[in-house]
Motif scaffolding. Structure first.
Motif, short mmCIF file in Angstrom:
data_model
loop_
_atom_site.label_atom_id
_atom_site.label_comp_id
_atom_site.label_asym_id
_atom_site.label_seq_id
_atom_site.Cartn_x
_atom_site.Cartn_y
_atom_site.Cartn_z
N PRO A 83 2.69 -8.29 6.42
CA PRO A 83 2.68 -9.67 6.89
C PRO A 83 1.81 -10.55 5.99
O PRO A 83 0.79 -10.11 5.47
N ALA A 84 2.24 -11.80 5.84
CA ALA A 84 1.51 -12.72 4.96
C ALA A 84 1.33 -14.09 5.59
O ALA A 84 1.20 -15.08 4.89
N GLY A 85 1.38 -14.18 6.90
CA GLY A 85 1.20 -15.47 7.57
C GLY A 85 2.46 -15.91 8.27
O GLY A 85 3.38 -15.12 8.52
N ARG A 86 2.50 -17.21 8.57
CA ARG A 86 3.62 -17.79 9.30
C ARG A 86 3.99 -19.15 8.71
O ARG A 86 3.16 -19.81 8.11
N THR A 87 5.23 -19.53 8.93
CA THR A 87 5.66 -20.86 8.53
C THR A 87 5.04 -21.87 9.48
O THR A 87 4.55 -21.50 10.55
N PRO A 88 5.10 -23.17 9.14
CA PRO A 88 4.61 -24.18 10.09
C PRO A 88 5.32 -24.09 11.45
O PRO A 88 4.75 -24.42 12.48
N GLY A 89 6.56 -23.59 11.45
CA GLY A 89 7.30 -23.42 12.70
C GLY A 89 7.00 -22.12 13.42
O GLY A 89 7.59 -21.83 14.46
N GLY A 90 6.11 -21.30 12.86
CA GLY A 90 5.70 -20.08 13.52
C GLY A 90 6.48 -18.82 13.16
O GLY A 90 6.24 -17.75 13.71
N LEU A 91 7.42 -18.92 12.23
CA LEU A 91 8.18 -17.74 11.83
C LEU A 91 7.35 -16.86 10.89
O LEU A 91 6.61 -17.37 10.05
N PRO A 92 7.47 -15.55 11.01
CA PRO A 92 6.67 -14.66 10.16
C PRO A 92 7.12 -14.67 8.70
O PRO A 92 8.30 -14.79 8.41
N LEU A 93 6.13 -14.55 7.84
CA LEU A 93 6.37 -14.40 6.40
C LEU A 93 5.78 -13.06 5.96
O LEU A 93 4.86 -12.54 6.59
N SER A 94 6.32 -12.51 4.87
CA SER A 94 5.79 -11.25 4.38
C SER A 94 5.93 -11.16 2.87
O SER A 94 6.71 -11.89 2.26
N VAL A 95 5.13 -10.28 2.29
CA VAL A 95 5.20 -10.01 0.87
C VAL A 95 5.50 -8.53 0.66
O VAL A 95 5.29 -7.70 1.55
N GLN A 96 6.00 -8.21 -0.52
CA GLN A 96 6.29 -6.84 -0.90
C GLN A 96 5.44 -6.50 -2.11
O GLN A 96 5.34 -7.29 -3.05
N ILE A 97 4.83 -5.34 -2.07
CA ILE A 97 4.04 -4.86 -3.21
C ILE A 97 4.78 -3.65 -3.77
O ILE A 97 5.04 -2.68 -3.06
N ILE A 98 5.14 -3.73 -5.05
CA ILE A 98 5.87 -2.66 -5.72
C ILE A 98 4.97 -2.06 -6.79
O ILE A 98 4.29 -2.79 -7.53
N GLY A 99 4.98 -0.75 -6.89
CA GLY A 99 4.16 -0.08 -7.88
C GLY A 99 4.98 0.82 -8.77
O GLY A 99 6.18 1.03 -8.54
N PRO A 100 4.34 1.40 -9.78
CA PRO A 100 5.05 2.31 -10.67
C PRO A 100 5.42 3.62 -9.96
O PRO A 100 4.84 3.98 -8.94
N TYR A 101 6.37 4.31 -10.51
CA TYR A 101 6.84 5.59 -9.99
C TYR A 101 5.65 6.52 -9.70
O TYR A 101 4.76 6.68 -10.53
#
Length: 129
Positions: A83-101
């Motif tokens: 999770p990375a917070g919410r929009t002004p309207g309250g919808l959830p936001l998220s980020v993806q973290i990708i790493g090497p093999y």
């Protein structure tokens, strides 16, 4: 799928894995949005070909929401969505973290550190007791 077609697809995947390996020689992780837009309205009663998402006010195919998620899985890169917070309207936001093999621990560690700087996730009412 015929075996010959699978072999060609696998060769393309291996070439992509090599490109990712090159990227990760100079970067520890890649942080992307998890999806291109916040949560979408329920469309379960809409036939699949007619479903859509809206990105920056533009209607786009429903499965465009998997674009960022599709970067990692088929080339066996570890990834975490958080999770990375919410929009002004309250919808959830998220980020993806990708790493090497095989760098699963690196991805989890970066997520742990990043979580300290992001808003605390809000638990849905069904999960609060």
């Amino acid at each position: 799928m015929r075996h010959r077609d699978w072999l060609r697809a696998n060769e393309d995947r291996e070439k992509l894995r090599t490109r990712w390996a090159d990227y990760f020689t100079t970067h520890d992780v890649l942080i992307t949005p998890a999806v291109p837009a916040p949560a979408v309205d329920d469309q379960t009663t809409t036939p699949l070909p007619d479903r859509y998402i809206t990105v920056d006010g533009e209607k786009r195919p429903y499965f465009d929401q998997t674009a960022w998620l599709n970067l990692a899985g088929h080339v066996k890169l570890p990834a975490v969505v958080m999770p990375a917070g919410r929009t002004p309207g309250g919808l959830p936001l998220s980020v993806q973290i990708i790493g090497p093999y095989l760098a699963d621990r690196t991805v989890v560690d970066v997520a742990r550190h990043l979580a300290r700087h992001l808003p605390a996730p809000v638990r849905p009412p069904a999960f609060t007791t």
